[in-house]
Design a protein around this motif. Structure first.
Motif, PDB file in Angstrom:
ATOM      1  N   LEU A  60       3.734  16.331 -10.888  1.00 16.01           N
ATOM      2  CA  LEU A  60       3.760  14.939 -10.408  1.00 16.01           C
ATOM      3  C   LEU A  60       4.859  14.142 -11.115  1.00 16.01           C
ATOM      4  N   LYS A  61       5.867  13.714 -10.362  1.00 16.47           N
ATOM      5  CA  LYS A  61       7.026  13.034 -10.931  1.00 16.47           C
ATOM      6  C   LYS A  61       6.937  11.522 -10.818  1.00 16.47           C
ATOM      7  N   LYS A  62       6.311  11.049  -9.766  1.00 16.27           N
ATOM      8  CA  LYS A  62       6.302   9.603  -9.532  1.00 16.27           C
ATOM      9  C   LYS A  62       5.193   9.236  -8.567  1.00 16.27           C
ATOM     10  N   VAL A  63       4.577   8.091  -8.826  1.00 16.99           N
ATOM     11  CA  VAL A  63       3.634   7.561  -7.847  1.00 16.99           C
ATOM     12  C   VAL A  63       4.242   6.282  -7.274  1.00 16.99           C
ATOM     13  N   ILE A  64       4.516   6.299  -6.013  1.00 12.52           N
ATOM     14  CA  ILE A  64       5.095   5.138  -5.352  1.00 12.52           C
ATOM     15  C   ILE A  64       3.964   4.212  -4.954  1.00 12.52           C
ATOM     16  N   GLN A  65       4.060   2.993  -5.459  1.00 12.22           N
ATOM     17  CA  GLN A  65       2.986   2.027  -5.165  1.00 12.22           C
ATOM     18  C   GLN A  65       3.352   1.229  -3.922  1.00 12.22           C
ATOM     19  N   LEU A  66       2.431   1.169  -2.983  1.00  8.75           N
ATOM     20  CA  LEU A  66       2.660   0.400  -1.759  1.00  8.75           C
ATOM     21  C   LEU A  66       1.884  -0.911  -1.819  1.00  8.75           C
ATOM     22  N   VAL A  67       2.569  -1.999  -1.474  1.00  7.92           N
ATOM     23  CA  VAL A  67       1.883  -3.290  -1.325  1.00  7.92           C
ATOM     24  C   VAL A  67       2.336  -3.925  -0.010  1.00  7.92           C
ATOM     25  N   ASP A  68       1.484  -4.716   0.572  1.00  6.26           N
ATOM     26  CA  ASP A  68       1.796  -5.404   1.831  1.00  6.26           C
ATOM     27  C   ASP A  68       2.766  -6.548   1.532  1.00  6.26           C
ATOM     28  N   ILE A  69       3.873  -6.586   2.253  1.00  8.16           N
ATOM     29  CA  ILE A  69       4.910  -7.596   1.968  1.00  8.16           C
ATOM     30  C   ILE A  69       4.420  -9.025   2.200  1.00  8.16           C
ATOM     31  N   ARG A  70       3.345  -9.168   2.954  1.00 12.06           N
ATOM     32  CA  ARG A  70       2.878 -10.522   3.294  1.00 12.06           C
ATOM     33  C   ARG A  70       2.052 -11.177   2.200  1.00 12.06           C
ATOM     34  N   HIS A  71       1.486 -10.353   1.307  1.00 12.87           N
ATOM     35  CA  HIS A  71       0.476 -10.903   0.403  1.00 12.87           C
ATOM     36  C   HIS A  71       0.835 -10.741  -1.070  1.00 12.87           C
ATOM     37  N   LYS A  72       0.283 -11.639  -1.850  1.00 16.41           N
ATOM     38  CA  LYS A  72       0.348 -11.488  -3.293  1.00 16.41           C
ATOM     39  C   LYS A  72      -0.441 -10.241  -3.666  1.00 16.41           C
ATOM     40  N   PRO A  73       0.109  -9.359  -4.495  1.00 20.15           N
ATOM     41  CA  PRO A  73      -0.645  -8.159  -4.897  1.00 20.15           C
ATOM     42  C   PRO A  73      -2.016  -8.553  -5.474  1.00 20.15           C
ATOM     43  N   SER A  74      -3.034  -7.797  -5.118  1.00 25.88           N
ATOM     44  CA  SER A  74      -4.390  -8.090  -5.580  1.00 25.88           C
ATOM     45  C   SER A  74      -4.554  -7.686  -7.042  1.00 25.88           C
ATOM     46  N   ALA A  75      -5.676  -8.090  -7.628  1.00 24.65           N
ATOM     47  CA  ALA A  75      -5.968  -7.689  -9.011  1.00 24.65           C
ATOM     48  C   ALA A  75      -5.980  -6.162  -9.115  1.00 24.65           C
TER      49      ALA A  75
END
Ligand SMILES: Nc1nc2c(ncn2[C@@H]2O[C@H](COP(=O)(O)OP(=O)(O)OP(=O)(O)O)[C@@H](O)[C@H]2O)c(=O)[nH]1
Ligand SMILES: [Mg+2]
Length: 195
Positions: free
Chosen positions: A106-121
């Protein structure tokens, strides 16, 4: 990089079901419904490789996809879906921990977030967790088709701030619907695989 070939290699809930730890792996993490499976389909050019759903909580296993017979993309189960039972949620944490701690490839975990929203806790927590394991550094903002250019720039700044990203961390806006932005991610993946 061109993805010529991709296939589902394993659907797993336990460590003994993982494929042999003999290839480099790049995983996708993010809340349920953020668009992990859709992104996988976009990158591989196979619309139905990973199951996409309007109802969150679709992917509840760790799914390994063999790409070009050379590396794997790993679709991790989404978090943050309130309607899943407590036992499912607890199992999620244990599953992630087991995978992150035991996977040489495992080299990297790409984190996905929705561009519309502030990232959640939970997004913030997830990113901190990745930082702890040294697997952080690339964030994909999904559903880029849902915002204007101006909003995108503004929201990316907000996402950088909320996740407390460093200058070197990459943020890549992508639309799986409009099929835009993914070339930049493929370039990053290529660089990781050469390392
Ligand atoms: N407009 C738009 N919708 C998208 C995009 N990517 C995904 N979606 C939609 O978002 C919903 C969830 O997509 P999935 O790819 O199944 O999300 P996931 O992160 O795999 O979800 P889980 O498996 O539940 O964790 C689906 O209805 C998709 O069609 C995008 O770039 N733009
Ligand atoms: Mg999914």
């Amino acid at each position: 990089m061109i993805i010529k070939q991709a296939e589902l290699e394993a659907v797993t809930a336990k460590k003994n079901q993982y494929p042999e730890d003999n290839l480099k792996e790049i995983a996708f993490a993010g809340r349920s419904n953020v668009g992990k499976s859709s992104l996988l389909n976009l990158l591989t050019g196979r619309k139905k490789l990973a199951r996409v759903s309007g109802s969150p909580g679709k992917t509840r296993t760790i799914n390994f996809y063999l790409v070009n017979d050379a590396f794997r993309i790993v679709d991790l189960p989404g978090y943050g879906y309130a309607k899943l039972s407590k036992s499912v949620t607890e199992n999620w944490g244990a599953m992630m921990e087991t995978y992150f701690q035991n996977r040489q490839g495992l080299k990297k975990v790409i984190q996905l977030v929705d561009i519309r929203h502030k990232p959640s806790a939970q997004d913030v927590q997830m990113y901190e967790y990745l930082r702890h394991y040294g697997l952080d550094g690339i964030v994909v903002c999904t559903k880029a088709d849902k915002v204007s250019r101006n909003e995108a720039a503004k929201n990316i700044a907000m996402i950088r701030k909320t996740l407390d990203l460093s200058k070197d961390d990459k943020v890549i806006p992508i639309s799986s619907l409009k099929r835009t932005g993914y070339e930049a991610l493929l370039d990053e993946i290529e660089a990781l695989l050469e390392d």
